[in-house]
Design a protein around this motif. Structure first.
Motif, PDB file in Angstrom:
ATOM      1  N   LEU A  18     -41.913  97.767  -3.991  1.00  0.00           N
ATOM      2  CA  LEU A  18     -40.774  98.553  -4.077  1.00  0.00           C
ATOM      3  C   LEU A  18     -40.095  98.459  -5.408  1.00  0.00           C
ATOM      4  O   LEU A  18     -39.538  99.397  -6.228  1.00  0.00           O
ATOM      5  CB  LEU A  18     -39.726  98.607  -2.996  1.00  0.00           C
ATOM      6  CG  LEU A  18     -40.442  98.851  -1.681  1.00  0.00           C
ATOM      7  CD1 LEU A  18     -39.194  98.746  -0.461  1.00  0.00           C
ATOM      8  CD2 LEU A  18     -40.629 100.606  -1.741  1.00  0.00           C
ATOM      9  N   TYR A  19     -39.787  97.155  -5.877  1.00  0.00           N
ATOM     10  CA  TYR A  19     -39.196  96.842  -7.105  1.00  0.00           C
ATOM     11  C   TYR A  19     -40.030  97.029  -8.527  1.00  0.00           C
ATOM     12  O   TYR A  19     -39.484  97.632  -9.241  1.00  0.00           O
ATOM     13  CB  TYR A  19     -38.700  95.306  -7.162  1.00  0.00           C
ATOM     14  CG  TYR A  19     -37.335  95.000  -6.235  1.00  0.00           C
ATOM     15  CD1 TYR A  19     -36.034  95.033  -6.796  1.00  0.00           C
ATOM     16  CD2 TYR A  19     -37.711  94.592  -4.920  1.00  0.00           C
ATOM     17  CE1 TYR A  19     -35.220  94.884  -5.916  1.00  0.00           C
ATOM     18  CE2 TYR A  19     -36.632  94.305  -4.047  1.00  0.00           C
ATOM     19  CZ  TYR A  19     -35.059  94.582  -4.643  1.00  0.00           C
ATOM     20  OH  TYR A  19     -34.384  94.330  -3.883  1.00  0.00           O
ATOM     21  N   GLU A  42     -42.132  99.417  -8.499  1.00  0.00           N
ATOM     22  CA  GLU A  42     -42.210 101.017  -8.828  1.00  0.00           C
ATOM     23  C   GLU A  42     -41.047 101.336  -9.227  1.00  0.00           C
ATOM     24  O   GLU A  42     -40.757 102.385 -10.129  1.00  0.00           O
ATOM     25  CB  GLU A  42     -42.660 101.701  -7.572  1.00  0.00           C
ATOM     26  CG  GLU A  42     -44.073 101.549  -7.074  1.00  0.00           C
ATOM     27  CD  GLU A  42     -44.905 102.164  -8.181  1.00  0.00           C
ATOM     28  OE1 GLU A  42     -44.657 103.050  -8.624  1.00  0.00           O
ATOM     29  OE2 GLU A  42     -45.882 101.378  -8.328  1.00  0.00           O
ATOM     30  N   GLU A  43     -39.909 101.015  -8.769  1.00  0.00           N
ATOM     31  CA  GLU A  43     -38.520 101.014  -9.440  1.00  0.00           C
ATOM     32  C   GLU A  43     -38.257 100.892 -10.903  1.00  0.00           C
ATOM     33  O   GLU A  43     -37.938 101.709 -11.706  1.00  0.00           O
ATOM     34  CB  GLU A  43     -37.353 100.610  -8.834  1.00  0.00           C
ATOM     35  CG  GLU A  43     -35.954 100.843  -9.277  1.00  0.00           C
ATOM     36  CD  GLU A  43     -35.075 100.326  -8.527  1.00  0.00           C
ATOM     37  OE1 GLU A  43     -33.739 100.204  -8.994  1.00  0.00           O
ATOM     38  OE2 GLU A  43     -35.041  99.399  -7.387  1.00  0.00           O
ATOM     39  N   GLN A  90     -40.883 103.188 -13.036  1.00  0.00           N
ATOM     40  CA  GLN A  90     -40.158 104.633 -13.177  1.00  0.00           C
ATOM     41  C   GLN A  90     -39.116 104.374 -14.322  1.00  0.00           C
ATOM     42  O   GLN A  90     -39.354 105.424 -15.222  1.00  0.00           O
ATOM     43  CB  GLN A  90     -39.404 104.988 -11.872  1.00  0.00           C
ATOM     44  CG  GLN A  90     -38.934 106.427 -12.059  1.00  0.00           C
ATOM     45  CD  GLN A  90     -39.909 107.400 -12.395  1.00  0.00           C
ATOM     46  OE1 GLN A  90     -40.907 107.321 -11.732  1.00  0.00           O
ATOM     47  NE2 GLN A  90     -39.650 108.389 -13.422  1.00  0.00           N
ATOM     48  N   TRP A  91     -38.528 103.428 -14.396  1.00  0.00           N
ATOM     49  CA  TRP A  91     -37.798 103.411 -15.749  1.00  0.00           C
ATOM     50  C   TRP A  91     -38.293 103.280 -16.741  1.00  0.00           C
ATOM     51  O   TRP A  91     -37.878 103.672 -17.742  1.00  0.00           O
ATOM     52  CB  TRP A  91     -36.584 102.040 -15.390  1.00  0.00           C
ATOM     53  CG  TRP A  91     -35.557 101.618 -16.639  1.00  0.00           C
ATOM     54  CD1 TRP A  91     -34.448 102.117 -16.796  1.00  0.00           C
ATOM     55  CD2 TRP A  91     -35.938 100.794 -17.646  1.00  0.00           C
ATOM     56  NE1 TRP A  91     -33.985 101.536 -17.892  1.00  0.00           N
ATOM     57  CE2 TRP A  91     -35.112 100.630 -18.424  1.00  0.00           C
ATOM     58  CE3 TRP A  91     -37.112  99.837 -17.812  1.00  0.00           C
ATOM     59  CZ2 TRP A  91     -34.858  99.898 -19.618  1.00  0.00           C
ATOM     60  CZ3 TRP A  91     -36.906  98.996 -18.796  1.00  0.00           C
ATOM     61  CH2 TRP A  91     -35.887  99.280 -19.686  1.00  0.00           C
ATOM     62  N   VAL A 110     -32.611  93.962 -10.987  1.00  0.00           N
ATOM     63  CA  VAL A 110     -33.371  94.987 -11.636  1.00  0.00           C
ATOM     64  C   VAL A 110     -32.714  95.305 -13.088  1.00  0.00           C
ATOM     65  O   VAL A 110     -33.396  95.531 -14.098  1.00  0.00           O
ATOM     66  CB  VAL A 110     -33.474  96.341 -10.954  1.00  0.00           C
ATOM     67  CG1 VAL A 110     -34.079  97.607 -11.717  1.00  0.00           C
ATOM     68  CG2 VAL A 110     -34.378  96.220  -9.604  1.00  0.00           C
ATOM     69  N   LYS A 114     -34.355  94.947 -16.541  1.00  0.00           N
ATOM     70  CA  LYS A 114     -34.471  95.953 -17.766  1.00  0.00           C
ATOM     71  C   LYS A 114     -33.931  95.624 -18.635  1.00  0.00           C
ATOM     72  O   LYS A 114     -34.644  95.824 -19.987  1.00  0.00           O
ATOM     73  CB  LYS A 114     -33.456  97.354 -17.129  1.00  0.00           C
ATOM     74  CG  LYS A 114     -34.083  98.101 -16.080  1.00  0.00           C
ATOM     75  CD  LYS A 114     -33.295  99.000 -15.693  1.00  0.00           C
ATOM     76  CE  LYS A 114     -33.629  99.844 -14.525  1.00  0.00           C
ATOM     77  NZ  LYS A 114     -32.330 100.569 -13.922  1.00  0.00           N
TER      78      LYS A 114
END
Length: 271
Positions: free
Chosen positions: A18-19, A21-22, A25-26, A53, A57
């Motif tokens: 899940l992390y 994929e997050e 997406q960013w 996250v 980033k």
């Protein structure tokens, strides 16, 4: 990482996808970074950031901008280039075969090269190439438990010091703090008495957390053995695991196996 940090990373194992994929997406929403999108790279940044996250980033942003702004380290990374093969075989950056407390251990021989023959930028580039491969080959160790780095200062000369400009030191520390698998312990051995003059420059650019990980050993290799078991060290360091020459030759061959990977990897940098 501390034991608590390791527990945090391990506790996220079930939700890693899940992390990933997050964050992927960013990356897609920020094409100017031209970042890697593969699971391994994304997961490395997440683990270094303890699955925060926003921190991941920030580190990715800094990392890919650095790849653009420091071409001396991140272009012309063909491992078959003679100067790269020579530096690897000299043993300027040697990941060891065995871990300590699950951490990847590397020896960085700061004065193994001849400063009249090798540019410091080539030394740093080569070291980062070995590090990139070592992280991929030892992924769980490097990304969950971290890296113990041994900086061997033996035979360091004024010529070596002259290569380390303040701007280069700043870039080096910036790389340590944003790489996907940064050192967790910085052990300086065979250090001259005036080492603190240079270390203070490095520390001025470090976060407080990284500064606390620096330790200087003035009493020789025996002092290091109290921190890193000598059994896992090369023979030249009182250990039993290969020689510097053997390790250097093995890593020179290993980098050649990644030649195609380096070609593709070089395309990933901020626009």
């Amino acid at each position: 990482m501390s034991s608590a940090d390791e527990s945090i990373c391990l506790s996220f194992c079930d939700s890693e996808e899940l992390y990933i994929e997050e964050l992927r997406q960013w990356i897609l929403e920020n094409p100017h970074l031209n970042a890697h999108r593969d699971d391994t790279t994304i997961l490395a940044f997440l683990r270094v950031a303890k699955f925060n996250v926003e921190t991941a980033k920030s580190k990715m942003r800094n990392y890919y901008i650095m790849r653009k702004e420091v071409p001396e380290w991140f272009t012309k990374r063909d491992p078959s280039r003679p100067e790269i093969q020579e530096l690897v075989k000299l043993g300027i950056f040697l990941p060891l075969k065995k871990y300590h407390n699950n951490k990847l251990v590397v020896i960085i021989r700061t004065a193994a090269h001849d400063p009249r023959r090798h540019a410091q930028d080539d030394v740093f580039k080569t070291g980062k190439m070995v590090l990139d491969v070592a992280i991929r080959e030892n992924f769980t160790s490097a990304s969950v438990y971290g890296i113990s780095a041994i900086f061997d200062m033996a035979n360091i000369s004024f010529g070596h010091y002259r290569q380390l400009t303040t701007s280069m030191i700043k870039r080096t520390v910036h790389a340590w703090q944003n790489y996907p698998g940064r050192p967790q312990h910085l052990e300086f051995v065979n250090a001259p008495l005036y080492i603190n003059v240079v270390l203070n420059i490095f520390k001025s650019f470090m976060s407080e957390k990284l500064r606390k990980r620096v330790r200087v050993h003035f009493s020789g290799i025996e002092s290091l053995h109290r921190v890193i078991p000598k059994e896992i060290l090369p023979i030249e360091y009182g250990g039993r695991e290969s020689t510097i020459k053997q390790l250097g030759e093995e890593w020179a061959s290993k980098l050649i196996e990644y030649k195609d990977w380096f070609t593709e990897d070089e395309t990933h940098k901020a626009k």
